[in-house]
Design an enzyme around this catalytic site. Sequence first.
Site, short mmCIF file in Angstrom:
data_model
loop_
_atom_site.label_atom_id
_atom_site.label_comp_id
_atom_site.label_asym_id
_atom_site.label_seq_id
_atom_site.Cartn_x
_atom_site.Cartn_y
_atom_site.Cartn_z
N ASP A 160 83.32 3.59 11.93
CA ASP A 160 83.89 2.27 11.90
C ASP A 160 84.00 1.66 10.55
O ASP A 160 83.53 0.47 10.41
CB ASP A 160 83.63 1.19 13.02
CG ASP A 160 83.52 1.91 14.40
OD1 ASP A 160 84.46 2.65 14.93
OD2 ASP A 160 82.57 1.67 15.37
N LYS A 199 83.32 10.03 15.58
CA LYS A 199 83.82 9.18 16.39
C LYS A 199 84.78 8.29 15.66
O LYS A 199 84.25 7.55 14.79
CB LYS A 199 83.10 8.32 17.48
CG LYS A 199 83.84 7.81 18.39
CD LYS A 199 83.16 7.03 19.54
CE LYS A 199 82.52 5.84 18.98
NZ LYS A 199 83.47 4.66 18.73
N LYS A 204 89.84 4.49 23.72
CA LYS A 204 89.56 3.75 25.00
C LYS A 204 90.87 3.66 25.70
O LYS A 204 91.20 2.42 26.18
CB LYS A 204 88.79 2.59 24.75
CG LYS A 204 87.64 2.85 24.24
CD LYS A 204 86.54 1.21 24.33
CE LYS A 204 85.02 1.75 23.69
NZ LYS A 204 85.33 2.01 22.14
N PRO A 219 99.54 5.98 33.63
CA PRO A 219 99.38 7.56 33.45
C PRO A 219 100.51 7.90 32.32
O PRO A 219 100.13 8.72 31.30
CB PRO A 219 99.61 8.22 34.50
CG PRO A 219 99.34 7.14 35.82
CD PRO A 219 99.65 5.73 35.11
N SER A 244 78.22 -0.89 26.34
CA SER A 244 76.95 -1.19 25.82
C SER A 244 76.65 -2.75 25.56
O SER A 244 75.32 -3.49 25.51
CB SER A 244 76.34 -0.58 24.62
OG SER A 244 77.53 -0.91 23.63
N PRO A 267 76.41 4.79 23.18
CA PRO A 267 76.28 3.94 22.01
C PRO A 267 75.30 2.86 22.08
O PRO A 267 74.84 2.52 23.46
CB PRO A 267 77.76 3.51 22.00
CG PRO A 267 78.14 3.54 23.44
CD PRO A 267 77.22 4.61 24.19
N GLY A 290 70.60 -2.77 19.21
CA GLY A 290 69.04 -2.90 19.68
C GLY A 290 68.47 -1.80 20.66
O GLY A 290 67.43 -1.83 20.87
N GLY A 291 69.17 -0.62 20.98
CA GLY A 291 68.76 0.43 21.84
C GLY A 291 67.90 1.24 20.82
O GLY A 291 68.03 1.56 19.92
N GLY A 340 76.83 3.87 14.77
CA GLY A 340 77.62 3.54 13.56
C GLY A 340 76.85 2.90 12.30
O GLY A 340 76.31 3.30 11.60
O1 O7M Z 1 76.40 1.72 16.15
P1 O7M Z 1 77.22 0.56 16.27
O2 O7M Z 1 76.80 -0.36 17.24
O3 O7M Z 1 77.65 0.22 14.99
O4 O7M Z 1 78.45 1.42 16.88
C1 O7M Z 1 78.76 1.61 18.26
C2 O7M Z 1 80.04 2.57 18.31
O5 O7M Z 1 80.16 2.72 19.64
C3 O7M Z 1 81.23 1.53 18.06
O6 O7M Z 1 82.24 2.47 17.72
C4 O7M Z 1 81.53 0.96 19.39
O7 O7M Z 1 83.10 0.60 19.45
C5 O7M Z 1 81.28 2.23 20.25
N1 O7M Z 1 80.94 2.12 21.71
C6 O7M Z 1 80.05 0.97 21.71
O8 O7M Z 1 79.31 0.31 21.04
N2 O7M Z 1 79.47 0.47 23.41
C7 O7M Z 1 80.23 1.04 24.24
O9 O7M Z 1 79.91 0.68 25.47
C8 O7M Z 1 81.02 1.97 23.99
C9 O7M Z 1 81.48 2.54 23.08
C10 O7M Z 1 82.19 3.51 22.70
O10 O7M Z 1 82.29 4.42 21.79
O11 O7M Z 1 83.24 3.69 23.50
C11 O7M Z 1 83.81 4.96 23.63
#
Ligand code: O7M
Length: 213
Positions: free
Chosen positions: A12, A34, A62, A67, A117, A169, A175-176, A192
Amino acid sequence: MIRNSRLILALDVLDKERAIDLVSVLKDRIDYVKVGYPLILAAGLEVVEEIASMAPVIADLKIADIPNTNTLISEPVLAAGASGIIAHAFAGRDSLSACVDAARERGALVFAVTEMSHPGAVEFMAPLAEGLARLAAECRVDGVVAPATRPERIRLIRSIVGDRAIISPGVGAQGGSPRAALEAGADYLIVGRSITDSPNPAAVADAILSEIR
Ligand code: O7M
């Protein structure tokens, strides 16, 4: 799915050169990159093609429309070289199936989002997550997205999706804990900012890899 490191890099960033530099440095430490709206909107769909020439790409759009529109979104990103796409399950069986069909035609993977998340996901998504996971399995997705911020939810979703992949994620910046997410049943960690915002992305990736080995 490729399963060496169990790391999926969430790329990102908004600058294409920086994105490519990060992939060059990290490609041997990760299984997938991703790529989502931030980079695709900033750099164009061609960025998927460019990154896919370096590492397998999962396109995170996402997808959550009717459809027909889901098909129209899935096809170009798959044609650009994405090895996988991500769709929301909440749009329903027909919408999710359109993404599954588009992915299958290209031999690509498809993942469905169950519970997200961030804290707001407990408001509406969490009460529906079991049904969304069940629908995802019935639609024969390759995997689901479940939150590393709530490992107990990964455990629950694992009990529903069987041996389908769980990509998770929320480690690091949200925080995970990497280890807790894997112990709860995640197959892959999506990471990310803790890597991409670091002055030494390779060192952070290596630290996560040594924590989960
Ligand atoms: O590690 P981060 O927090 O900088 O990035 C997490 C990445 O996962 C970021 O691209 C989010 O858009 C994605 N993500 C979530 O953080 N939470 C979700 O529930 C789902 C996603 C995701 O990738 O969905 C496909």
